[in-house]
Design an enzyme around this catalytic site. Structure first.
Site, PDB file in Angstrom:
ATOM      1  N   HIS A  81       0.730  -1.313   0.085  1.00 35.64           N
ATOM      2  CA  HIS A  81      -0.186   0.196   0.072  1.00 35.64           C
ATOM      3  C   HIS A  81       0.781   1.212  -0.217  1.00 35.64           C
ATOM      4  O   HIS A  81       0.557   2.497   0.576  1.00 35.64           O
ATOM      5  CB  HIS A  81      -0.992  -0.126   1.278  1.00 35.64           C
ATOM      6  N   ASN A 153     -10.647  -2.378   2.490  1.00 35.35           N
ATOM      7  CA  ASN A 153     -10.251  -2.363   0.927  1.00 35.35           C
ATOM      8  C   ASN A 153     -11.549  -2.019   0.098  1.00 35.35           C
ATOM      9  O   ASN A 153     -12.612  -2.275   0.672  1.00 35.35           O
ATOM     10  CB  ASN A 153      -9.783  -3.939   0.664  1.00 35.35           C
TER      11      ASN A 153
HETATM   12  C1  HEM Z   1      -2.486 -10.845   7.501  1.00 40.67           C
HETATM   13  C2  HEM Z   1      -2.786 -10.155   6.683  1.00 40.67           C
HETATM   14  C3  HEM Z   1      -2.300  -8.346   6.404  1.00 40.67           C
HETATM   15  C4  HEM Z   1      -1.354  -8.215   6.941  1.00 40.67           C
HETATM   16  C5  HEM Z   1      -0.269  -9.044   7.688  1.00 40.67           C
HETATM   17  C6  HEM Z   1      -1.248  -6.855   6.153  1.00 40.67           C
HETATM   18  C7  HEM Z   1       0.004  -5.869   6.304  1.00 40.67           C
HETATM   19  C8  HEM Z   1       0.162  -4.769   6.270  1.00 40.67           C
HETATM   20  C9  HEM Z   1       1.180  -3.825   6.394  1.00 40.67           C
HETATM   21  C10 HEM Z   1       2.477  -4.248   6.917  1.00 40.67           C
HETATM   22  C11 HEM Z   1       0.706  -2.608   5.878  1.00 40.67           C
HETATM   23  C12 HEM Z   1       1.550  -1.295   5.861  1.00 40.67           C
HETATM   24  C13 HEM Z   1       1.319  -0.616   6.982  1.00 40.67           C
HETATM   25  C14 HEM Z   1       2.029   0.754   7.161  1.00 40.67           C
HETATM   26  O1  HEM Z   1       3.115   0.747   6.815  1.00 40.67           O
HETATM   27  O2  HEM Z   1       1.622   1.745   7.714  1.00 40.67           O
HETATM   28  C15 HEM Z   1      -0.274  -2.714   5.342  1.00 40.67           C
HETATM   29  C16 HEM Z   1      -1.155  -1.501   4.764  1.00 40.67           C
HETATM   30  C17 HEM Z   1      -2.517  -1.700   4.422  1.00 40.67           C
HETATM   31  N1  HEM Z   1      -3.430  -2.676   4.500  1.00 40.67           N
HETATM   32 FE1  HEM Z   1      -2.862  -4.596   5.152  1.00 40.67          FE
HETATM   33  N2  HEM Z   1      -2.183  -6.654   5.693  1.00 40.67           N
HETATM   34  C18 HEM Z   1      -2.991  -7.841   5.643  1.00 40.67           C
HETATM   35  C19 HEM Z   1      -4.202  -7.780   5.052  1.00 40.67           C
HETATM   36  C20 HEM Z   1      -4.848  -6.717   4.854  1.00 40.67           C
HETATM   37  C21 HEM Z   1      -6.662  -6.724   4.753  1.00 40.67           C
HETATM   38  C22 HEM Z   1      -7.222  -8.191   4.629  1.00 40.67           C
HETATM   39  C23 HEM Z   1      -6.896  -5.758   4.114  1.00 40.67           C
HETATM   40  C24 HEM Z   1      -8.154  -5.017   3.961  1.00 40.67           C
HETATM   41  C25 HEM Z   1      -9.334  -5.419   4.463  1.00 40.67           C
HETATM   42  C26 HEM Z   1      -5.556  -4.548   4.221  1.00 40.67           C
HETATM   43  C27 HEM Z   1      -5.393  -3.192   3.959  1.00 40.67           C
HETATM   44  C28 HEM Z   1      -4.697  -2.556   4.174  1.00 40.67           C
HETATM   45  C29 HEM Z   1      -4.627  -0.967   3.960  1.00 40.67           C
HETATM   46  C30 HEM Z   1      -5.931  -0.327   3.420  1.00 40.67           C
HETATM   47  C31 HEM Z   1      -3.277  -0.430   4.138  1.00 40.67           C
HETATM   48  C32 HEM Z   1      -2.764   0.736   3.826  1.00 40.67           C
HETATM   49  C33 HEM Z   1      -3.108   1.539   4.987  1.00 40.67           C
HETATM   50  C34 HEM Z   1      -2.594   2.985   4.826  1.00 40.67           C
HETATM   51  O3  HEM Z   1      -3.220   3.889   3.714  1.00 40.67           O
HETATM   52  O4  HEM Z   1      -1.822   3.582   5.561  1.00 40.67           O
HETATM   53  N3  HEM Z   1      -4.654  -5.482   4.735  1.00 40.67           N
HETATM   54  N4  HEM Z   1      -0.915  -3.981   5.383  1.00 40.67           N
END
Ligand code: HEM
Length: 513
Positions: A81, A153
């Site tokens: 992201h 999402n």
């Molecule tokens: C075990 C499953 C998941 C893991 C380990 C994971 C891990 C991560 C990590 C490490 C980041 C970066 C966060 C940062 O640096 O601030 C991230 C961002 C993000 N993830 Fe996941 N993610 C997973 C599943 C999901 C799912 C299921 C969704 C949606 C429902 C999702 C939506 C997002 C979004 C929207 C961001 C961006 C947040 C922002 O705009 O700062 N992720 N994710």
């Protein structure tokens, strides 16, 4: 101006500086160019040199500081992201959820400031926004109980159901580590082992994988969360944002056209609409299940690869985005959205994917931004923070008490009984096993059949085109998943990907839904 003077608009900060300067008898004019220590700069155009022909002097502290600060401008980009855009706004409750939760954000009449960050998932910061990807829709609610983040999402489901698979999935999605080139065959090599991804892959290769704008996109919390009311009663809910701008996606031909003109079409659209006062809005809905109803489905309702078909949606309120960030780095880049940012009355469900996320985001943010990330203005709650957590790099706090422990008679800090977590009955033994009620293909078929003929054709062409270069075994296994979901779907993609339909059918027959 040194940012240690706090947030606010430039005129506010100037006024603060003048006030501070006045109190302390400073003489530097607020408009004077300074170094980070506040000292005035005499020349910002010419380095100090040893005469007209001599070398540049190390003692030119303005030159040295400017280069040092420039050299350190980047922080690690988000591991996923990375490409995103943010906006401020408000969330207003229209139909309160006091029967379901004690969280004030859902109490009658509440208006809560929010910051939303939209994003793409796989590709790096500044990558083209036309690339096929799920889109992030993350909302930070600055509530009267502390900050609550709903990190969702545009798709209502996810590819996997257990956090232990996430790093592998992301590695397969990212470019080949040897060449830095995207390679569909690596993805399908992975996903041929992950039948539960079939519904979300169908979303990805449909035109929903290439939205026209962030405004014309829905959002989904994806997981089930628990709402807990004042009586301690628990309900499971899924959150959904519905765009009042309507939904609009790009078809494959439009993608090529838009990408040739503007690789930031989604950011441009959001920034320009907010700038001209055409503020985008979303209604928030919840689907609600009683705990005893979880066993009544032929799939597991706590599995993030599933939607909850037929469960009524209850409208809660409306979000409007009405202000662009003043500084993209300080707000959009430094924002730390985390599923661990929960408030009393909103708890994680037992969803195995969500359980991993509750740890992972806060952890990566302590690395990406630092241990004190939550003290930055964009992340700080609007309520007082009163914790024994302390020190760490870049601590901008102003702690004066010596009582950095609890309990204490010198400075009692109350533990709020009403903030205790809800209780969940358990039975059985620890295990490492798949969930029961997997139902990997049915909802993928339902989704395919919900599409118009044009949407089906676009999906088949996009999926088939990507699958064509995959190794033979992985290709046929993926095709069998699609055939199992819907024979027309599998047959269509097999034609485009040049698969052997007889082999696809034989593999599909061995699959159980
Ligand atoms: C075990 C499953 C998941 C893991 C380990 C994971 C891990 C991560 C990590 C490490 C980041 C970066 C966060 C940062 O640096 O601030 C991230 C961002 C993000 N993830 Fe996941 N993610 C997973 C599943 C999901 C799912 C299921 C969704 C949606 C429902 C999702 C939506 C997002 C979004 C929207 C961001 C961006 C947040 C922002 O705009 O700062 N992720 N994710």
């Amino acid at each position: 101006m040194n940012t240690s003077l706090g947030g606010g608009t430039l005129p506010q900060r100037r006024a603060l500086f003048v006030l501070t300067a006045g109190l302390l008898s400073f003489s530097v004019n607020a408009a004077t160019l300074t170094r980070d220590n506040g000292a005035a700069v005499g020349d910002n155009q010419n380095s100090q040199t040893a005469g007209p022909n001599g070398p540049t002097l190390l003692q030119d502290v303005q030159l040295i500081q400017k280069l040092q600060r420039f050299d350190r401008e980047r922080i690690p980009e988000r591991v996923v992201h990375a490409r995103g855009t943010g906006a401020h706004g408000t969330f207003t409750v229209s139909n309160d959820l006091s029967d379901l939760t004690k969280a004030k954000v859902f109490a009658a009449g509440q208006v809560t400031p929010v910051f939303v960050r939209f994003s793409a998932v796989v590709h790096g910061n500044h990558s083209p926004e036309t690339l096929r990807d799920p889109r992030g829709f993350a909302t930070k609610f600055y509530t009267a109980d502390g900050n609550w983040d709903l990190v969702g999402n545009n798709f209502p489901t996810f590819f996997i159901r257990d956090a232990i698979k996430f790093p592998d999935m992301v590695h397969a999605f990212k470019p080949d580590p040897r060449t830095n080139l995207d390679d569909d065959s690596r993805r399908f090599d992975f996903f041929s082992h992950v039948p539960e991804a079939t519904r979300t892959l169908t979303e990805l290769y449909s035109n929903s994988g290439t939205p026209a704008s962030y405004r014309e996109m829905d959002g989904n919390g994806v997981h089930a969360y628990k709402l807990v009311n004042a009586k301690g009663e628990v309900h499971y809910v899924k959150f959904h944002w519905k765009s009042l701008q309507g939904l609009k996606n790009l078809d494959p031909k439009e993608v090529v056209k838009v990408q040739g003109q503007d690789y930031s079409h989604m950011t441009n659209d959001l920034v320009s609409h907010i700038n001209k006062g055409d503020f985008p809005k979303w209604d928030l809905y919840v689907q609600v299940l009683n705990p005893q109803d979880l066993s009544k489905f032929d799939f597991d309702p706590l599995d993030a690869t599933k939607i909850w078909p037929g469960v009524p949606e209850r409208k809660v309120g409306q979000m409007v985005l009405n202000r662009n960030p003043a500084n993209v780095f300080q707000e959009t880049e430094q924002v730390a959205m985390a599923p661990a940012n929960l408030v009393p009355g909103i708890e994680p469900s037992e969803d195995r994917l969500l359980q991993g996320r509750v740890f992972s985001y806060a952890d990566t943010q302590m690395y990406r931004i630092g241990a004190n990330a939550l003290q930055l203005p964009i992340n700080a709650p609007k309520v007082a923070v009163n914790t024994g957590n302390q020190d760490g790099a870049m601590n901008p706090g102003s702690t004066s008490t010596g009582v950095n422990y609890q309990p204490s008679r010198l400075m009692p800090r109350e533990e709020l009984q009403s903030a205790r977590y809800s209780q969940t009955a358990l039975s059985g033994s620890t295990q490492q096993a798949k969930i029961q009620r997997e139902q990997n293909f049915k909802q993928a078929g339902d989704l395919y059949r919900s599409f118009s003929q044009k949407e089906r054709n676009d999906l088949i062409e996009s999926f088939g085109g990507s699958l064509a270069t995959t190794d033979d075994d992985s290709k046929h296994i993926i095709l069998s998943f699609l055939y199992k979901a819907d024979p027309e779907y599998g047959t269509g993609v097999a034609r485009v990907a040049k698969g052997d339909l007889a082999r696809v059918k034989a593999l599909a027959e061995k699959l159980t839904d």
